[in-house]
Design an enzyme around this catalytic site. Structure first.
Site, PDB file in Angstrom:
ATOM      1  N   ASP B  10      64.367  16.568  67.656  1.00 47.24           N
ATOM      2  CA  ASP B  10      63.583  16.825  66.444  1.00 47.24           C
ATOM      3  C   ASP B  10      64.586  17.111  65.322  1.00 47.24           C
ATOM      4  OD1 ASP B  10      61.540  17.408  64.648  1.00 47.24           O
ATOM      5  OD2 ASP B  10      61.524  19.531  65.204  1.00 47.24           O
ATOM      6  N   GLU B  69      61.590  12.059  67.144  1.00 49.01           N
ATOM      7  CA  GLU B  69      60.316  12.110  66.436  1.00 49.01           C
ATOM      8  C   GLU B  69      60.452  11.401  65.086  1.00 49.01           C
ATOM      9  OE1 GLU B  69      57.943  15.537  66.857  1.00 49.01           O
ATOM     10  OE2 GLU B  69      56.865  15.228  64.991  1.00 49.01           O
ATOM     11  N   ASP B 142      61.628  24.253  67.079  1.00 46.80           N
ATOM     12  CA  ASP B 142      62.355  22.973  67.048  1.00 46.80           C
ATOM     13  C   ASP B 142      62.614  22.463  68.464  1.00 46.80           C
ATOM     14  OD1 ASP B 142      63.346  23.234  64.001  1.00 46.80           O
ATOM     15  OD2 ASP B 142      63.608  25.122  65.044  1.00 46.80           O
TER      16      ASP B 142
END
EC number: 3.1.21.10
Lengths: 172, 172
Positions: B10, B69, B142
């Site tokens: 991420d 992502e 995160d």
């Protein structure tokens, strides 16, 4: 004043321009310029193309400092800015991984330093790049933009060095 | 069905989350998760922090595939998207440089795969990540988001493998 080689980069997700100049005593000469074609493959392939392509350029021409154009994003939408940012991230990584200091310059700064006008158009800047480097070589637009940012960095660092020298003289 | 280690990432310009899972026979277990703190230094230092930090994670935990992502940019302005894109470029470069295939998943795909709802909120996704990995560990947001994208990839690739197997059975 010592000799320094500067790599300028104009990052893009389709083409990434690069230009290497050598600056000595306020004069710059063209060492190499071109563009990486990274249109093929997945996004990962293309970013790796920018990273590895610039690593090759750095290995071959041994610049000591690098300069990257700051992308002007006000005119593009967020999705385009993200894609541009990715190419820029890969380009900055290539320079940083090779141990080069990375300076960033806004497009208006580049135009002002090269053409004396923050609103100069692309042709004016390209024309001045050829004059400053005393070359008649036909340069791809991305390569010319990369050389413009390298020349901007050469200009800014000399001003900085001169200011430093003047301060040293003044203050011992 | 063979065992596979997946790195989920991420990316962010302040914190970059990572999570490594191992998937075997449709079940996943947590190998490692955390976040890289890249708030300090110049932009080049920070991007190099993402590149080198993820390279260390890959070296230590030896994932074979990676998943990142896809940033949802409709809600942010172009300047923020550019900064986010740079971190994403550095993260993708780290995976590609290590030879890992990189898959990208939109936030809605991750939410759908993990929580069964493309509009699930962050808490629901974090809750499901802990259930799917059978862990009670407290995970930074995160890190949890990175694990969610790794789990999404595990889910998608198994569906893909099963479809491949079924086609092989049907067509010899």
């Amino acid at each position: 004043m010592s000799r320094v080689r500067i790599l300028g980069v104009d990052p893009g997700s389709r083409f990434t321009g690069f230009g290497v100049i050598e600056n000595e005593a306020g004069r710059s000469r063209l060492i190499a310029a071109g563009r990486l074609d990274v249109r093929e493959g997945t996004m990962a392939d293309r970013l790796l193309g920018v990273l590895n392509g610039l690593a090759d350029v750095i290995r071959e021409y041994q610049p000591q400092e690098s300069a990257v154009e700051e992308t002007f994003v006000n005119r593009v939408n967020a999705a385009s800015a993200l894609v541009l940012g990715q190419a820029r991230g890969a380009a900055i990584c290539a320079c940083a991984q090779a141990g080069l200091p990375v300076s960033e310059y806004a497009a208006a700064q580049v135009k002002l330093a090269i053409a004396g006008n923050g609103r100069a158009d692309k042709e004016q800047v390209a024309h001045m790049v050829r004059i400053l480097l005393n070359t008649r070589e036909a340069l791809a637009a991305d390569a010319s933009d990369a050389l413009a940012v390298a020349l901007t960095h050469a200009h800014v660092r000399i001003t900085r060095l001169r200011t430093g020298d003047a301060l040293k003289r003044a203050w011992g």
